[in-house]
Design a protein around this motif. Structure first.
Motif, mmCIF file in Angstrom:
data_model
loop_
_atom_site.group_PDB
_atom_site.id
_atom_site.type_symbol
_atom_site.label_atom_id
_atom_site.label_comp_id
_atom_site.label_asym_id
_atom_site.label_seq_id
_atom_site.Cartn_x
_atom_site.Cartn_y
_atom_site.Cartn_z
ATOM 1 N N GLY A 54 0.196 -1.536 0.085
ATOM 2 C CA GLY A 54 0.153 -0.052 -0.355
ATOM 3 C C GLY A 54 1.372 1.563 -0.138
ATOM 4 N N ASN A 55 1.963 1.932 0.338
ATOM 5 C CA ASN A 55 2.538 2.540 1.265
ATOM 6 C C ASN A 55 3.667 2.687 -0.480
ATOM 7 N N GLY A 56 3.919 1.468 -0.973
ATOM 8 C CA GLY A 56 4.438 1.541 -2.397
ATOM 9 C C GLY A 56 3.870 2.545 -3.248
ATOM 10 N N TRP A 57 2.223 1.557 -3.373
ATOM 11 C CA TRP A 57 1.204 2.350 -4.371
ATOM 12 C C TRP A 57 1.515 3.866 -4.068
ATOM 13 N N ILE A 58 1.207 4.336 -2.482
ATOM 14 C CA ILE A 58 0.898 5.657 -2.122
ATOM 15 C C ILE A 58 2.322 6.513 -3.086
ATOM 16 N N ALA A 59 3.407 6.175 -2.362
ATOM 17 C CA ALA A 59 4.275 6.641 -2.648
ATOM 18 C C ALA A 59 4.653 7.076 -4.589
ATOM 19 N N ARG A 60 4.058 5.765 -5.833
ATOM 20 C CA ARG A 60 4.736 6.319 -6.921
ATOM 21 C C ARG A 60 3.321 7.323 -7.010
ATOM 22 N N PHE A 61 2.188 6.607 -7.101
ATOM 23 C CA PHE A 61 0.893 7.920 -7.231
ATOM 24 C C PHE A 61 1.050 9.204 -6.857
ATOM 25 N N LEU A 62 1.526 9.439 -6.189
ATOM 26 C CA LEU A 62 1.662 11.054 -5.389
ATOM 27 C C LEU A 62 3.274 11.091 -6.735
ATOM 28 N N ALA A 63 4.175 10.566 -6.793
ATOM 29 C CA ALA A 63 5.370 10.459 -7.413
ATOM 30 C C ALA A 63 4.841 10.424 -8.972
ATOM 31 N N LYS A 64 3.415 10.464 -9.561
ATOM 32 C CA LYS A 64 3.235 10.512 -10.643
ATOM 33 C C LYS A 64 2.253 12.031 -10.784
ATOM 34 N N GLY A 65 2.202 12.562 -9.679
ATOM 35 C CA GLY A 65 0.935 13.532 -9.816
ATOM 36 C C GLY A 65 -0.419 13.445 -9.768
ATOM 37 N N PHE A 66 -0.727 12.670 -9.167
ATOM 38 C CA PHE A 66 -1.930 12.213 -8.345
ATOM 39 C C PHE A 66 -2.159 12.803 -6.600
ATOM 40 N N ASP A 67 -3.367 13.047 -6.488
ATOM 41 C CA ASP A 67 -3.579 12.947 -5.255
ATOM 42 C C ASP A 67 -3.957 11.566 -4.739
ATOM 43 N N VAL A 68 -3.477 11.129 -3.550
ATOM 44 C CA VAL A 68 -4.042 10.353 -2.416
ATOM 45 C C VAL A 68 -3.940 10.534 -1.192
ATOM 46 N N ILE A 69 -5.723 9.447 -1.086
ATOM 47 C CA ILE A 69 -6.109 9.208 -0.113
ATOM 48 C C ILE A 69 -6.221 8.440 0.946
ATOM 49 N N ALA A 70 -5.421 8.237 1.107
ATOM 50 C CA ALA A 70 -4.863 6.080 2.155
ATOM 51 C C ALA A 70 -6.004 6.385 3.194
ATOM 52 N N CYS A 71 -6.059 4.798 3.391
ATOM 53 C CA CYS A 71 -7.434 4.719 4.370
ATOM 54 C C CYS A 71 -6.476 3.620 5.694
ATOM 55 N N ASP A 72 -6.790 3.813 6.314
ATOM 56 C CA ASP A 72 -5.912 2.743 7.609
ATOM 57 C C ASP A 72 -6.747 2.567 8.941
ATOM 58 N N PRO A 73 -7.227 1.807 9.508
ATOM 59 C CA PRO A 73 -7.369 1.900 10.319
ATOM 60 C C PRO A 73 -6.762 2.190 12.000
ATOM 61 N N ALA A 74 -5.453 1.388 11.528
ATOM 62 C CA ALA A 74 -4.484 0.979 12.731
ATOM 63 C C ALA A 74 -4.096 2.260 12.923
ATOM 64 N N PRO A 75 -3.807 2.270 14.868
ATOM 65 C CA PRO A 75 -3.582 3.875 15.354
ATOM 66 C C PRO A 75 -2.127 4.387 14.371
ATOM 67 N N GLU A 76 -1.354 3.902 14.200
ATOM 68 C CA GLU A 76 -0.157 4.442 13.859
ATOM 69 C C GLU A 76 0.185 4.427 12.475
ATOM 70 N N ALA A 77 -0.957 4.077 11.540
ATOM 71 C CA ALA A 77 -0.825 3.853 10.267
ATOM 72 C C ALA A 77 -0.151 5.118 9.519
ATOM 73 N N GLU A 78 -0.644 6.286 9.978
ATOM 74 C CA GLU A 78 -0.445 7.877 8.909
ATOM 75 C C GLU A 78 1.272 7.925 9.371
ATOM 76 N N GLN A 79 1.563 7.328 10.592
ATOM 77 C CA GLN A 79 2.574 8.246 10.571
ATOM 78 C C GLN A 79 3.564 7.547 9.925
ATOM 79 N N LYS A 80 3.746 5.999 9.959
ATOM 80 C CA LYS A 80 4.412 5.294 9.169
ATOM 81 C C LYS A 80 4.210 5.911 7.672
#
Length: 320
Positions: free
Chosen positions: A15-41
């Motif tokens: 999931g984080n690999g996808w996020i990095a790729r899409f951001l680098a290619k100029g997309f807006d990305v909304i990540a979703c994960d219920p884990a408490p520390e997910a966003e910081q990681k």
């Protein structure tokens, strides 16, 4: 393209690999994960990868500020053109999450699972709203660098949805391989599993260590496969007459017991050989250090492939 939003559901390694790729290619990305520390990681991971992504080539509008985070699926998928699902490989969980996504996502959105093990027909069973846009889009680690994505539609998937998916992934700098149907393990994983099975047999039978098996690939087959793959490699092995001569010359030998058709039992002894072997190979290098070395190598190798203007599905003009 820069105004399109991608939703990434599940922020583990893939999931984080996808996020990095899409951001680098100029997309807006909304990540979703219920884990408490997910966003910081996730943010820490993407920031760490950003220098490599810059070296690889970014879209002019790429920005870390284009990443947002939520723990609510409905919020994540509300405006997404593509929803990339990456939750753990459990059939019940994936079906449930995909059904939630299908319930809330815009009708024109593509819903794609990164699964390496499940067929799309199975995954779309509980998607009752628009199952025709549910499919598998299986990437390879590291997703932020490797370009292959295997796209596979299920019984309910429409050709139009597959084509829309192809276009989105191409705009993210990927090389989509749209499969003709669906098969367990897709394509590349089936090939890798066959090699992995044989490697385990070789180590288990004491014919070579893990390091020696790796050397056999790195200094032999791996160098050739980086450019041509197995079929074109064997085509060259036939000389001027190509594959026809190769099959005539070596075909009968294919009946010989060159291969073990079943995987060896993963006994404690075999596990110990593999674990100890890879520990010895890595020496004092940490996993993070090995990943950094791998990424730098991949960047150099992909630049070389780009210089060669080569992708196996394309024909190269020999007069150039």
């Amino acid at each position: 393209m820069t105004n399109q939003t991608i939703a990434v559901i599940g922020t583990g390694v893939i999931g984080n690999g996808w996020i990095a790729r899409f951001l680098a290619k100029g997309f807006d990305v909304i990540a979703c994960d219920p884990a408490p520390e997910a966003e910081q990681k996730t943010r820490t991971t993407v920031e760490k990868l950003w220098p490599s992504l810059k070296e690889h080539g970014m879209h002019e509008s790429a920005s870390l500020n284009r990443l947002s985070f939520t723990d609510d699926i409905e919020t994540a998928v509300y405006e997404a053109v593509l929803i990339q699902e990456n939750v753990p490989e459990r059939e019940d969980l994936k079906k449930s999450v995909l059904a939630q996504i299908d319930k809330h996502a815009p009708a024109e959105s593509i819903i794609a699972s990164s699964t390496s093990g499940y067929k799309p027909t199975t995954l779309q069973e509980q998607c009752v709203v628009h199952p025709e846009r549910v499919m598998v889009a299986h990437p390879f680690n590291p997703v932020y660098l490797l370009p292959l994505v295997e796209i596979s539609g299920g019984a309910a998937t429409s050709p139009e949805a597959l084509e829309r998916a192809r276009n989105i992934y191409e705009s993210a700098g990927m090389k989509p391989l749209v499969m003709k149907g669906e098969v367990d393990g897709h394509i590349a994983d089936r090939l890798m599993e066959a090699l992995w099975r044989e490697a385990l047999h070789i180590v288990n039978d004491g014919h070579a260590t893990t390091e020696e098996v790796d050397k056999a690939i790195v200094y032999g087959a791996g160098l050739r496969w980086a450019l041509m793959g197995p079929f074109l490699t064997f085509h060259l092995a036939g000389g001027e007459k190509g594959m026809a001569h190769m099959l005539e010359q070596f075909g009968p030998a294919l009946k010989a017991p060159w291969t073990k058709l079943e995987a060896p039992e993963l006994t404690p002894e075999l596990s110990e050989k593999v674990i100890n072997g890879t520990k010895e190979q890595s020496g004092t290098q940490s996993v993070a250090e090995l990943e950094e070395r791998r990424d730098q190598f991949l960047l150099k190798l992909m630049r070389l492939l780009q210089e060669e203007n080569y992708w196996p599905a394309e024909k190269v003009d020999s007069n150039v």
